[in-house]
Design an enzyme around this catalytic site. Structure first.
Site, PDB file in Angstrom:
ATOM      1  N   HIS A 226       0.838  -1.206   0.000  1.00 49.43           N
ATOM      2  CA  HIS A 226       0.000   0.000   0.000  1.00 49.43           C
ATOM      3  C   HIS A 226       0.875   1.260   0.000  1.00 49.43           C
ATOM      4  O   HIS A 226       0.589   2.228  -0.718  1.00 49.43           O
ATOM      5  CB  HIS A 226      -0.918   0.017   1.223  1.00 49.43           C
ATOM      6  CG  HIS A 226      -1.984  -1.029   1.215  1.00 49.43           C
ATOM      7  ND1 HIS A 226      -2.158  -1.934   2.231  1.00 49.43           N
ATOM      8  CD2 HIS A 226      -2.947  -1.339   0.314  1.00 49.43           C
ATOM      9  CE1 HIS A 226      -3.169  -2.743   1.965  1.00 49.43           C
ATOM     10  NE2 HIS A 226      -3.668  -2.397   0.796  1.00 49.43           N
TER      11      HIS A 226
ATOM     12  N   LYS B 228     -16.269  -6.737   5.738  1.00 47.05           N
ATOM     13  CA  LYS B 228     -15.000  -7.489   5.776  1.00 47.05           C
ATOM     14  C   LYS B 228     -14.618  -7.915   7.198  1.00 47.05           C
ATOM     15  O   LYS B 228     -13.617  -8.579   7.375  1.00 47.05           O
ATOM     16  CB  LYS B 228     -13.878  -6.631   5.187  1.00 47.05           C
ATOM     17  CG  LYS B 228     -13.647  -6.874   3.702  1.00 47.05           C
ATOM     18  CD  LYS B 228     -12.300  -6.313   3.260  1.00 47.05           C
ATOM     19  CE  LYS B 228     -11.810  -6.962   2.001  1.00 47.05           C
ATOM     20  NZ  LYS B 228     -10.534  -6.400   1.532  1.00 47.05           N
TER      21      LYS B 228
ATOM     22  N   ARG C  21      -2.386  -5.600  -8.838  1.00 46.40           N
ATOM     23  CA  ARG C  21      -1.227  -6.432  -8.532  1.00 46.40           C
ATOM     24  C   ARG C  21      -1.066  -7.596  -9.501  1.00 46.40           C
ATOM     25  O   ARG C  21       0.008  -7.958  -9.902  1.00 46.40           O
ATOM     26  CB  ARG C  21      -1.328  -6.975  -7.104  1.00 46.40           C
ATOM     27  CG  ARG C  21      -1.189  -5.902  -6.045  1.00 46.40           C
ATOM     28  CD  ARG C  21      -1.768  -6.351  -4.744  1.00 46.40           C
ATOM     29  NE  ARG C  21      -3.184  -6.649  -4.916  1.00 46.40           N
ATOM     30  CZ  ARG C  21      -3.916  -7.345  -4.081  1.00 46.40           C
ATOM     31  NH1 ARG C  21      -3.376  -7.869  -3.010  1.00 46.40           N
ATOM     32  NH2 ARG C  21      -5.200  -7.539  -4.316  1.00 46.40           N
TER      33      ARG C  21
ATOM     34  N   SER D 128      -3.584  -8.204   2.762  1.00 43.85           N
ATOM     35  CA  SER D 128      -3.669  -8.056   4.220  1.00 43.85           C
ATOM     36  C   SER D 128      -4.048  -9.361   4.900  1.00 43.85           C
ATOM     37  O   SER D 128      -3.609  -9.630   6.023  1.00 43.85           O
ATOM     38  CB  SER D 128      -4.680  -6.958   4.566  1.00 43.85           C
ATOM     39  OG  SER D 128      -4.281  -5.751   3.973  1.00 43.85           O
TER      40      SER D 128
HETATM   41  N1  COA Z   1      -0.322  -4.131  -1.629  1.00 39.90           N
HETATM   42  C1  COA Z   1      -0.745  -5.099  -0.826  1.00 39.90           C
HETATM   43  N2  COA Z   1      -2.018  -5.472  -0.720  1.00 39.90           N
HETATM   44  C2  COA Z   1      -2.905  -4.831  -1.464  1.00 39.90           C
HETATM   45  C3  COA Z   1      -2.547  -3.802  -2.341  1.00 39.90           C
HETATM   46  C4  COA Z   1      -1.183  -3.468  -2.413  1.00 39.90           C
HETATM   47  N3  COA Z   1      -0.736  -2.508  -3.211  1.00 39.90           N
HETATM   48  N4  COA Z   1      -3.656  -3.367  -2.956  1.00 39.90           N
HETATM   49  C5  COA Z   1      -4.662  -4.097  -2.489  1.00 39.90           C
HETATM   50  N5  COA Z   1      -4.213  -4.982  -1.591  1.00 39.90           N
HETATM   51  C6  COA Z   1      -4.971  -6.002  -0.887  1.00 39.90           C
HETATM   52  C7  COA Z   1      -5.611  -5.498   0.340  1.00 39.90           C
HETATM   53  O1  COA Z   1      -4.755  -5.662   1.450  1.00 39.90           O
HETATM   54  C8  COA Z   1      -6.835  -6.367   0.433  1.00 39.90           C
HETATM   55  O2  COA Z   1      -6.502  -7.592   1.043  1.00 39.90           O
HETATM   56  P1  COA Z   1      -7.588  -8.435   1.834  1.00 39.90           P
HETATM   57  O3  COA Z   1      -8.723  -8.709   0.881  1.00 39.90           O
HETATM   58  O4  COA Z   1      -6.836  -9.627   2.224  1.00 39.90           O
HETATM   59  O5  COA Z   1      -8.039  -7.590   2.990  1.00 39.90           O
HETATM   60  C9  COA Z   1      -7.173  -6.629  -1.017  1.00 39.90           C
HETATM   61  O6  COA Z   1      -6.003  -6.425  -1.713  1.00 39.90           O
HETATM   62  C10 COA Z   1      -8.136  -5.659  -1.633  1.00 39.90           C
HETATM   63  O7  COA Z   1      -8.462  -4.724  -0.723  1.00 39.90           O
HETATM   64  P2  COA Z   1      -8.402  -3.133  -0.666  1.00 39.90           P
HETATM   65  O8  COA Z   1      -7.459  -2.513  -1.600  1.00 39.90           O
HETATM   66  O9  COA Z   1      -8.311  -2.780   0.777  1.00 39.90           O
HETATM   67  O10 COA Z   1      -9.711  -2.807  -1.199  1.00 39.90           O
HETATM   68  P3  COA Z   1     -10.998  -3.396  -0.703  1.00 39.90           P
HETATM   69  O11 COA Z   1     -11.416  -4.254  -1.816  1.00 39.90           O
HETATM   70  O12 COA Z   1     -10.956  -3.980   0.639  1.00 39.90           O
HETATM   71  O13 COA Z   1     -11.785  -2.037  -0.557  1.00 39.90           O
HETATM   72  C11 COA Z   1     -13.258  -0.325  -1.298  1.00 39.90           C
HETATM   73  C12 COA Z   1     -12.531  -1.635  -1.582  1.00 39.90           C
HETATM   74  C13 COA Z   1     -13.269   0.081   0.139  1.00 39.90           C
HETATM   75  C14 COA Z   1     -12.591   0.731  -2.111  1.00 39.90           C
HETATM   76  C15 COA Z   1     -14.698  -0.619  -1.807  1.00 39.90           C
HETATM   77  O14 COA Z   1     -15.234  -1.669  -1.064  1.00 39.90           O
HETATM   78  C16 COA Z   1     -15.580   0.591  -1.705  1.00 39.90           C
HETATM   79  O15 COA Z   1     -15.529   1.441  -2.551  1.00 39.90           O
HETATM   80  N6  COA Z   1     -16.443   0.640  -0.677  1.00 39.90           N
HETATM   81  C17 COA Z   1     -17.350   1.743  -0.478  1.00 39.90           C
HETATM   82  C18 COA Z   1     -18.765   1.379  -0.891  1.00 39.90           C
HETATM   83  C19 COA Z   1     -18.953   1.630  -2.353  1.00 39.90           C
HETATM   84  O16 COA Z   1     -18.845   2.710  -2.861  1.00 39.90           O
HETATM   85  N7  COA Z   1     -19.270   0.547  -3.060  1.00 39.90           N
HETATM   86  C20 COA Z   1     -19.455   0.576  -4.471  1.00 39.90           C
HETATM   87  C21 COA Z   1     -18.155   0.355  -5.179  1.00 39.90           C
HETATM   88  S1  COA Z   1     -18.389   0.237  -6.923  1.00 39.90           S
END
Ligand code: COA
Length: 163
Positions: A17, A41, A90, A128
Site C-alpha cells: 500500500h 470485511k 497487482r 492483508s
Molecule cells: N499491496 C498489498 N495489498 C494490497 C494492495 C497493495 N498494493 N492493494 C490491495 N491490496 C490487498 C488489500 O490488502 C486487500 O486484502 P484483503 O482482501 O486480504 O483484505 C485486497 O487487496 C483488496 O483490498 P483493498 O485494496 O483494501 O480494497 P478493498 O477491496 O478492501 O476495498 C473499497 C474496496 C473500500 C474501495 C470498496 O469496497 C468501496 O468502494 N467501498 C465503499 C462502498 C462503495 O462505494 N461501493 C461501491 C463500489 S463500486
C-alpha cells in the site's frame, strides 16, 4: 491542483500500500488515503487504528492526508474534491473486480477517473489477509509491513505457544 483519493480497507496497511501511495504522489499534487469502515470485511483493526497506522508511517510525507470514510466511495471522492481514484493492480486476478468497480463508479459519476498503479513486483502477491494469517501463526511479517504495524499485529493477535 490535482487531488487523488486512494481508498481501501487497509486491515492492516502493508508495504504494498505504501508503494502505491508513493507512486500516486509522483503523479498528483495531493493524495487523500480513504480508509473504509467496511463492516462486511469484519476488519481485525478498528477504522481509527487503521487510520492511525497509516498516519504514523506517512507523518513525514507532505501532500498526503488520511481520513476514515463510510458510505458510497464515489460520493465521498466528489465531496473531497478528488478528480481521480487510485487503485493498485497487482495481478490479473485483481482485474475483474477492479474493472467492475471502476466502471460502476464511472457510471455513477463520469467526472472522476479511476487510475490503476502497479506496485513493485515484490509486493504483487501480498494482501492483508496473508499478513494477518502469518502473524497469527507466529511468523515473521517484517518484510511485508512497517514496524509499527508489526507491533500492533502482535498486540492484537494471540500468539501460538512454541515449545
Ligand atoms: N499491496 C498489498 N495489498 C494490497 C494492495 C497493495 N498494493 N492493494 C490491495 N491490496 C490487498 C488489500 O490488502 C486487500 O486484502 P484483503 O482482501 O486480504 O483484505 C485486497 O487487496 C483488496 O483490498 P483493498 O485494496 O483494501 O480494497 P478493498 O477491496 O478492501 O476495498 C473499497 C474496496 C473500500 C474501495 C470498496 O469496497 C468501496 O468502494 N467501498 C465503499 C462502498 C462503495 O462505494 N461501493 C461501491 C463500489 S463500486
Amino acid at each position: 491542483m490535482q487531488t487523488a483519493l486512494y481508498p481501501g480497507t487497509f486491515d492492516p496497511m502493508t508495504h504494498g500500500h505504501l508503494d502505491i501511495m508513493e507512486r500516486a504522489l509522483r503523479l498528483f499534487d495531493s493524495l487523500i488515503v480513504a480508509v473504509a469502515v467496511n463492516p462486511y470485511k469484519h476488519p481485525l483493526f478498528t477504522v481509527e487504528e487503521r487510520v492511525e497506522m497509516i498516519q504514523e508511517e506517512t507523518e513525514s510525507w507532505e501532500r498526503i492526508r488520511v481520513e476514515p470514510f463510510d458510505g458510497l466511495l464515489i460520493e465521498y471522492a466528489h465531496n473531497m474534491g478528488a478528480q481521480s481514484i487510485i487503485r493498485g493492480l497487482r495481478a490479473v486476478s485483481d482485474f475483474e473486480y477492479e474493472f467492475q468497480m471502476a466502471l460502476t463508479n464511472r457510471s455513477l459519476d463520469s467526472s472522476i477517473e479511476t487510475v490503476f498503479l502497479m506496485p513493485s513486483e515484490q509486493y504483487t502477491y501480498l494482501n492483508s489477509t496473508i499478513v494477518k494469517e502469518i502473524a497469527h501463526l507466529g511468523g515473521n511479517v517484517s518484510q511485508f509491513v512497517p514496524k509499527g504495524v508489526e507491533r500492533r499485529l502482535r498486540e492484537k493477535l494471540p500468539q501460538p505457544e512454541h515449545e
